[in-house]
Design an enzyme around this catalytic site. Structure first.
Site, mmCIF file in Angstrom:
data_model
loop_
_atom_site.group_PDB
_atom_site.id
_atom_site.type_symbol
_atom_site.label_atom_id
_atom_site.label_comp_id
_atom_site.label_asym_id
_atom_site.label_seq_id
_atom_site.Cartn_x
_atom_site.Cartn_y
_atom_site.Cartn_z
ATOM 1 C CE1 TYR A 24 -3.729 -2.439 -0.011
ATOM 2 C CE2 TYR A 24 -2.949 -3.212 1.845
ATOM 3 C CZ TYR A 24 -3.678 -3.212 1.068
ATOM 4 O OH TYR A 24 -4.606 -4.250 1.005
ATOM 5 C CG ASN A 75 -9.540 1.867 -1.203
ATOM 6 O OD1 ASN A 75 -10.321 0.766 -0.963
ATOM 7 N ND2 ASN A 75 -8.471 2.086 -1.429
ATOM 8 C CG HIS A 81 -13.008 -7.953 -1.769
ATOM 9 N ND1 HIS A 81 -12.768 -7.574 -2.888
ATOM 10 C CD2 HIS A 81 -11.887 -7.433 -0.898
ATOM 11 C CE1 HIS A 81 -11.660 -6.987 -3.184
ATOM 12 N NE2 HIS A 81 -11.265 -6.809 -2.024
ATOM 13 C CG ASP A 88 -28.172 -2.790 -1.389
ATOM 14 O OD1 ASP A 88 -28.033 -3.156 -2.635
ATOM 15 O OD2 ASP A 88 -28.796 -3.554 -0.539
ATOM 16 C CG HIS A 101 -9.566 -1.410 -4.907
ATOM 17 N ND1 HIS A 101 -10.187 -1.646 -3.832
ATOM 18 C CD2 HIS A 101 -10.524 -1.413 -6.011
ATOM 19 C CE1 HIS A 101 -11.316 -1.968 -4.122
ATOM 20 N NE2 HIS A 101 -11.711 -1.685 -5.297
ATOM 21 C CG LEU A 102 -4.309 2.675 -1.885
ATOM 22 C CD1 LEU A 102 -4.412 2.364 -0.548
ATOM 23 C CD2 LEU A 102 -3.131 3.857 -1.865
ATOM 24 C CB SER A 103 -3.074 -3.318 -4.231
ATOM 25 O OG SER A 103 -4.546 -3.717 -3.641
ATOM 26 N NE ARG A 112 -6.406 -9.262 -0.848
ATOM 27 C CZ ARG A 112 -6.594 -8.669 0.518
ATOM 28 N NH1 ARG A 112 -7.457 -7.922 0.609
ATOM 29 N NH2 ARG A 112 -5.953 -9.314 1.564
HETATM 30 C C1 DQA Z 1 -7.893 -2.209 -1.051
HETATM 31 C C2 DQA Z 1 -7.833 -3.519 -1.733
HETATM 32 C C3 DQA Z 1 -8.582 -4.598 -0.726
HETATM 33 O O1 DQA Z 1 -8.522 -5.854 -1.482
HETATM 34 C C4 DQA Z 1 -8.260 -4.579 0.693
HETATM 35 O O2 DQA Z 1 -9.096 -5.559 1.670
HETATM 36 C C5 DQA Z 1 -7.952 -3.258 1.238
HETATM 37 C C6 DQA Z 1 -7.352 -2.217 0.263
HETATM 38 C C7 DQA Z 1 -6.627 -1.457 -1.763
HETATM 39 O O3 DQA Z 1 -6.880 -0.239 -2.013
HETATM 40 O O4 DQA Z 1 -5.798 -1.903 -2.564
HETATM 41 O O5 DQA Z 1 -8.064 -3.010 2.401
HETATM 42 O O6 DQA Z 1 -9.187 -1.901 -1.376
#
Ligand code: DQA
Length: 146
Positions: A24, A75, A81, A88, A101-103, A112
């Site tokens: 991250y 995010n 997930h 909703d 998402h960062l990743s 994921r």
């Molecule tokens: C995340 C990716 C998710 O799978 C993970 O549970 C996170 C961070 C991301 O920003 O990459 O908490 O949302």
């Protein structure tokens, strides 16, 4: 008053900077917020950054944004997930939603790979680390400013 974009962050994102930095990165949410504020001002927008570890809080903040904001960048972290409730709430919004998402979750664990939230998203930005927040703001600016 400039139009407001809500940046909403889910569980464990308050730990950015110390949380698995190899995934991250080293920036904290405060670091990211500082850059967003500067860019938002230049774009003639306002950004409000929030984080909660609690699903219901995220739902409430999304509901409130329906009347105070013109877009949401979210995010949802692990709730991506798992959360039909967050989906909703987002489906009730009449403005653009960007999932962030960062990743890149698709390069990671199979659990994921599915996002409930994507169904409500105009678009998705992932895999660019903290820079993704600025990319999301640029994308949102194109959607909400004429
Ligand atoms: C995340 C990716 C998710 O799978 C993970 O549970 C996170 C961070 C991301 O920003 O990459 O908490 O949302």
């Amino acid at each position: 008053m400039p139009a407001k974009i809500l940046f909403l962050n889910g569980s464990n994102l308050n730990m950015l900077g110390v949380r698995e930095p190899h995934i991250y990165g080293h920036d904290t949410l405060a670091d990211i917020d500082k850059r967003l504020q500067a860019r938002a001002t230049a774009l003639g927008l306002a950004v409000e950054m929030h984080q909660s570890n609690h699903e219901g809080d995220l739902v409430t903040m999304i509901q409130e944004a329906r009347t105070t904001c013109v877009g949401i960048v979210i995010n949802p972290a692990a709730y991506t997930h798992t959360s039909v409730a967050v989906l909703d709430a987002l489906l009730m919004c009449d403005f653009p939603v960007i999932e962030l998402h960062l990743s890149n979750p698709h390069r990671r664990d199979a659990f994921r790979h599915h996002s409930f939230v994507s169904q409500a998203a105009k678009g998705i930005i992932c895999g660019f680390g903290a820079h993704g927040y600025e990319l999301a703001l640029e994308a949102m600016a194109k959607l909400v400013t004429k």
